[in-house]
Design a protein around this motif. Sequence first.
Motif, short mmCIF file in Angstrom:
data_model
loop_
_atom_site.label_atom_id
_atom_site.label_comp_id
_atom_site.label_asym_id
_atom_site.label_seq_id
_atom_site.Cartn_x
_atom_site.Cartn_y
_atom_site.Cartn_z
N GLY A 149 97.78 -40.12 45.41
CA GLY A 149 96.39 -39.13 45.27
C GLY A 149 95.04 -39.94 45.34
O GLY A 149 94.19 -39.25 45.17
N TYR A 150 95.10 -41.32 45.39
CA TYR A 150 93.94 -42.15 45.19
C TYR A 150 94.07 -43.01 46.47
O TYR A 150 95.13 -43.46 46.84
CB TYR A 150 93.88 -43.10 43.86
N GLU B 66 89.71 -40.84 44.03
CA GLU B 66 90.51 -39.97 44.48
C GLU B 66 90.42 -39.49 45.86
O GLU B 66 89.42 -39.20 46.33
CB GLU B 66 90.20 -38.70 43.66
N SER B 67 91.47 -39.44 46.59
CA SER B 67 91.58 -38.88 47.74
C SER B 67 91.36 -37.76 48.06
O SER B 67 91.87 -36.62 47.23
CB SER B 67 92.80 -39.38 48.45
N ALA C 267 87.58 -33.74 43.76
CA ALA C 267 87.63 -34.69 44.55
C ALA C 267 86.43 -34.81 45.32
O ALA C 267 86.31 -36.19 45.90
CB ALA C 267 89.10 -34.98 45.09
N ILE D 195 94.15 -44.33 34.79
CA ILE D 195 94.88 -43.84 35.71
C ILE D 195 96.41 -44.43 35.31
O ILE D 195 96.51 -45.34 35.12
CB ILE D 195 94.64 -44.18 36.97
N ASP E 113 89.77 -43.75 37.00
CA ASP E 113 89.21 -42.75 37.98
C ASP E 113 87.60 -43.35 38.08
O ASP E 113 86.81 -43.28 37.01
CB ASP E 113 89.25 -41.32 37.58
#
Length: 799
Positions: free
Chosen positions: A86-87, A111-112, A440, A44, A37
């Motif tokens: 999620g990324y 991260e999204s 995030a 990750i 991350d």
Amino acid sequence: MKNLILSVILLIQLLPVFVCPQTSMAQTQNIRGKVTDVASKSPIIGANVLVLGSNPLIGSSTDENGSFRLLNVPVGRVNLKIAFIGYEDVFMKDIIVNAGKEVILEVGMTESITSLNEVVVTFQRSEDAKITNNEMATVSSRPFNPSETLKYAGSLGDPSRMAANFAGVSGANDARNDIIVRGNSPASLLWRLEGVNIPNPNHFGALGTSGGPVSMLNANLLAKSDFMTGAFPAEYANALGSVFDLRLRKGNDEKHEFLTQVGFNGVEVGLEGPFSKKKTASGRQASYLLNYRYSLFGLMSAIGFQIAGTPYYQDLTFKADIPVGKKGTFSAWVLGGRSNITFLGKDVSTDGDAYGDENNNTFVNFGAGVGAVSYEHRFTDRTYGKITLSASQSFQNFDGDTVIYKGDTKDIEREIRNESARFSNDKLSINAVINHKINAKNKLTGGFILDFSQFNLKNTRLLPVPNDLRNTTGETMLGQGYLQWKHRFNEKLTLNSGLSFMSYELNRKSVVEPRIGLNYVLNEKSTINVAYGLHSNLQPILLSFYQNRNADGTYSLTNKDLGFTQSHHFVVGLEQSLTENLRLKVETYYQSLFNVPVETRPSYYSVLTEGVDFAPTDIGNLVNKGTGTNYGVELTLEKYFSNSYYFLLTTSIFDSKYKGSDGIERNTPFNGRYVVNFLAGKEFKIGSKDNILSINWRITSAGGRFLRPVDLVQSAQTGITIYDDDNAFTAQQPAYFRTDLKFSYKINRKRLTHEIAIDLQNITNHQNVLQQAYNPRTQRVGTAYQQGFLPIPFYRLTF
């Protein structure tokens, strides 16, 4: 001619590389690395890593440490895609795979902030070719990979010479790698390595300057790094014009690898590998890097090849990375080098030589070194910190003679010592930083830097009368603290903000600097960026301790209480992805400089005119009352490497002015008004599909520098160069033009790679003016020209 002979000799020695039998078997290599991350550095797990376009498909997933391994990847250039739910996807393009060395990558994912049931904006903000290591950089920043320093014609493996091709940047002269950024003095550049502010990392690098003829930095050891040209984040202080934020890569932690190389920067050997092949409990291994270089011309002089002013230099770089448990890493690194050169006036050419002065003998000795130990720890999956202790030393020794000839001949009548200098600056530093990812949308970064300096400055001018220009020993401290906040309002709008505080013990001065930037994604192909920063820069220590001689023979330190030079920097930029591999970027900026040191008496002088020289500034009675302005527009059109070719076009149109204490607005010497660079390269597969012929071309055109004209009448009367300061920087040199062409050939064999190249610099032999000065022997103004046509050979073997 001697340089051409040397090139031919080396190429003959390397010719066997081409005629050796070649295997037709396709060569492969491994790609491994770690995915984390980007905000928290936590691994990750389960991210998918794919080689795009591979057939059969080559892919892998990351393990519990975030590590991945891609086996038997064909040599050449590959593109990777890293994806995880999620990324935001990461695309890494133009990764060079050689048979002689494993590819080891460190990948950060963002991260999204969009949930799965919402529409996702597909603008690739994490594409490796565009995004800097520093998340807080909004504008005027560009990442670069070490391969670019070797790929571009004329760059010679030097980050500074490579950066001279970027928009807003121009080289100061061919003899040195100083760079001028948006009209600012080269002395306003900040060098940072592994988070540590370091002294000038160049051989023959004088105190108070940021460049030199040969870089100590080794492209073979650098990782992806950042170059910034304005409105940079709050963690960077004591810089007005630009920042190099450099990183060293980690050594191979699984097997030993070796390198030998011959090129402009010297003859070098390198090795890397694990300290032990035994696996640790965490699954991570300790590794090291070690590289040593020595001057090529120094070695050639030992076998009888002599030139006027043979440069002798050597440097060493070392780095060790040692994992501590599952969440900590201990690192240690060293970078250091020494250099010396002697110019004898009798050996200097009289037909315009950029190196040396026939009326002076010059003896110089330089050195710089920095070492650091650091510990980085991941406290939680959202928080990590790092503390670094470092020490550095830089020194400069100089002796000069005045050479008096017999009449108009080159027969020496006398040699008289005219100046002597002994400068040294030692520094101990503490750096600490902590990063916390709140969620995030939000990330906080804070830290401090404390630099404790000790200096010894001795400088005496003996002619025409003895005068102690500097005679000081002392110590001082510079402290910096900063706090940064990154907030992502949504997928389209991001705020980068920060506050920096800096305090200088020497003169009890302190400053607070706000920084702010906004990034807005207009659509999947376009972004707009806006940023503002207040920036401050210390005066060079040699300037602060220049002594003014009083009428009674005593001395006064009239510059010691000078405060920071400061500037407001405003930038607006637009980035447009025209195609998948073609990008257009336009930036416009305005920089207002104030509190600039100028003389108390009315004069043309300003510190903004300094920065490209080996000699210190010898002017006293300065006050912070000068001003300056830099503004312009920059364009970058870049095609990333695809379909076996790339190109880069950069154009800058700008204006750079200042006011001295006489109140007259003048051009700075760096106000060339325009710079145009065009670079292009093409690769061809030759014979076996593993062998590559590359052709790279570069052309540069820039407005000439402004200068102080020589007063011929006054110079003839005094016998030394006297300038017409009333007309300072009103005359402009002719425009600068240069084109370089580089041919390289790469041979991949089982577990080793040969690379041979020839860099043909200034292939048109264009005569670019360096400087003008009065010559008392000929009683006329002479012109020194910059480098003519020069072939530079290169060879590298990795295995």
